[in-house]
Design a protein around this motif. Sequence first.
Motif, PDB file in Angstrom:
ATOM      1  N   UNK A  23       1.257  -1.098  -0.151  1.00  0.00           N
ATOM      2  CA  UNK A  23      -0.036  -0.090  -0.070  1.00  0.00           C
ATOM      3  C   UNK A  23       1.020   1.544  -0.221  1.00  0.00           C
ATOM      4  N   UNK A  24       2.217   1.000   0.686  1.00  0.00           N
ATOM      5  CA  UNK A  24       3.156   2.480   0.724  1.00  0.00           C
ATOM      6  C   UNK A  24       3.353   2.506  -0.590  1.00  0.00           C
ATOM      7  N   UNK A  25       3.723   1.779  -1.479  1.00  0.00           N
ATOM      8  CA  UNK A  25       4.003   1.377  -2.759  1.00  0.00           C
ATOM      9  C   UNK A  25       3.179   2.250  -3.542  1.00  0.00           C
ATOM     10  N   UNK A  26       2.198   1.431  -3.605  1.00  0.00           N
ATOM     11  CA  UNK A  26       1.034   2.313  -4.077  1.00  0.00           C
ATOM     12  C   UNK A  26       0.847   3.580  -3.634  1.00  0.00           C
ATOM     13  N   UNK A  27       1.225   3.662  -2.836  1.00  0.00           N
ATOM     14  CA  UNK A  27       1.044   5.151  -2.164  1.00  0.00           C
ATOM     15  C   UNK A  27       2.051   6.629  -3.175  1.00  0.00           C
ATOM     16  N   UNK A  28       3.363   5.899  -2.809  1.00  0.00           N
ATOM     17  CA  UNK A  28       4.392   6.397  -3.687  1.00  0.00           C
ATOM     18  C   UNK A  28       4.442   7.330  -5.170  1.00  0.00           C
ATOM     19  N   UNK A  29       3.971   5.429  -5.626  1.00  0.00           N
ATOM     20  CA  UNK A  29       3.868   5.352  -7.208  1.00  0.00           C
ATOM     21  C   UNK A  29       2.767   6.423  -7.628  1.00  0.00           C
ATOM     22  N   UNK A  30       1.771   7.106  -6.663  1.00  0.00           N
ATOM     23  CA  UNK A  30       0.196   7.237  -6.794  1.00  0.00           C
ATOM     24  C   UNK A  30       1.349   9.045  -6.931  1.00  0.00           C
ATOM     25  N   UNK A  31       1.614   9.278  -6.019  1.00  0.00           N
ATOM     26  CA  UNK A  31       2.611  10.791  -6.157  1.00  0.00           C
ATOM     27  C   UNK A  31       3.826  10.676  -7.244  1.00  0.00           C
ATOM     28  N   UNK A  32       4.217  10.078  -7.568  1.00  0.00           N
ATOM     29  CA  UNK A  32       5.001  10.131  -8.388  1.00  0.00           C
ATOM     30  C   UNK A  32       4.211  10.341 -10.487  1.00  0.00           C
ATOM     31  N   UNK A  33       3.611   9.323  -9.570  1.00  0.00           N
ATOM     32  CA  UNK A  33       2.147   9.918 -11.283  1.00  0.00           C
ATOM     33  C   UNK A  33       2.049  10.883 -11.342  1.00  0.00           C
ATOM     34  N   UNK A  34       1.219  11.589 -10.090  1.00  0.00           N
ATOM     35  CA  UNK A  34       0.463  12.792 -10.131  1.00  0.00           C
ATOM     36  C   UNK A  34       1.277  14.092 -10.444  1.00  0.00           C
ATOM     37  N   UNK A  35       3.067  13.946 -10.380  1.00  0.00           N
ATOM     38  CA  UNK A  35       3.948  14.691 -10.195  1.00  0.00           C
ATOM     39  C   UNK A  35       4.138  14.089 -12.082  1.00  0.00           C
ATOM     40  N   UNK A  36       4.504  13.731 -12.358  1.00  0.00           N
ATOM     41  CA  UNK A  36       4.748  13.271 -13.754  1.00  0.00           C
ATOM     42  C   UNK A  36       3.495  13.847 -14.871  1.00  0.00           C
ATOM     43  N   UNK A  37       2.020  14.350 -14.202  1.00  0.00           N
ATOM     44  CA  UNK A  37       0.953  13.779 -15.095  1.00  0.00           C
ATOM     45  C   UNK A  37       1.054  15.452 -15.065  1.00  0.00           C
ATOM     46  N   UNK A  38       1.362  16.438 -13.754  1.00  0.00           N
ATOM     47  CA  UNK A  38       1.738  17.408 -14.056  1.00  0.00           C
ATOM     48  C   UNK A  38       2.226  18.357 -15.052  1.00  0.00           C
ATOM     49  N   UNK A  39       3.656  17.380 -14.702  1.00  0.00           N
ATOM     50  CA  UNK A  39       5.102  18.199 -15.468  1.00  0.00           C
ATOM     51  C   UNK A  39       4.133  17.848 -16.690  1.00  0.00           C
ATOM     52  N   UNK A  40       3.498  17.148 -17.606  1.00  0.00           N
ATOM     53  CA  UNK A  40       3.530  16.802 -19.105  1.00  0.00           C
ATOM     54  C   UNK A  40       1.891  17.521 -19.149  1.00  0.00           C
ATOM     55  N   UNK A  41       1.590  19.030 -18.693  1.00  0.00           N
ATOM     56  CA  UNK A  41       0.903  20.014 -18.754  1.00  0.00           C
ATOM     57  C   UNK A  41       0.895  20.587 -18.300  1.00  0.00           C
ATOM     58  N   UNK A  42       1.968  21.628 -19.203  1.00  0.00           N
ATOM     59  CA  UNK A  42       1.970  22.252 -19.028  1.00  0.00           C
ATOM     60  C   UNK A  42       1.085  23.556 -18.548  1.00  0.00           C
ATOM     61  N   UNK A  43       1.253  24.252 -17.984  1.00  0.00           N
ATOM     62  CA  UNK A  43       0.049  25.798 -17.449  1.00  0.00           C
ATOM     63  C   UNK A  43      -0.255  26.329 -18.946  1.00  0.00           C
TER      64      UNK A  43
END
Length: 82
Positions: A57-77
């Motif tokens: 579960x901790x691994x999934x949470x960490x994966x979600x954090x890095x996934x959100x970071x990657x998605x926010x970087x993929x969409x420039x403002x």
Amino acid sequence: MDESNSPQFDYLLPGRVYDILKWLALIALPAVAWLVGAVGPQWGLPHCGELVTTINAIGLFVGALIGVSQLTAAKPDSSNEK
């Protein structure tokens, strides 16, 4: 496109933190969960199933954090564009 015109991505996590969390989520935590699940019962470690579930579960949470970071970087403002 030169450097002044290149799109600037605003990452949620700094690069080094991203790399560490990615390594944790993809390699370290699954390996530790597997180790606890395989060796824990042999050594009489109590609650091995619960420990493995918690580590995963901790691994999934960490994966979600890095996934959100990657998605926010993929969409420039786009608010600066006309």
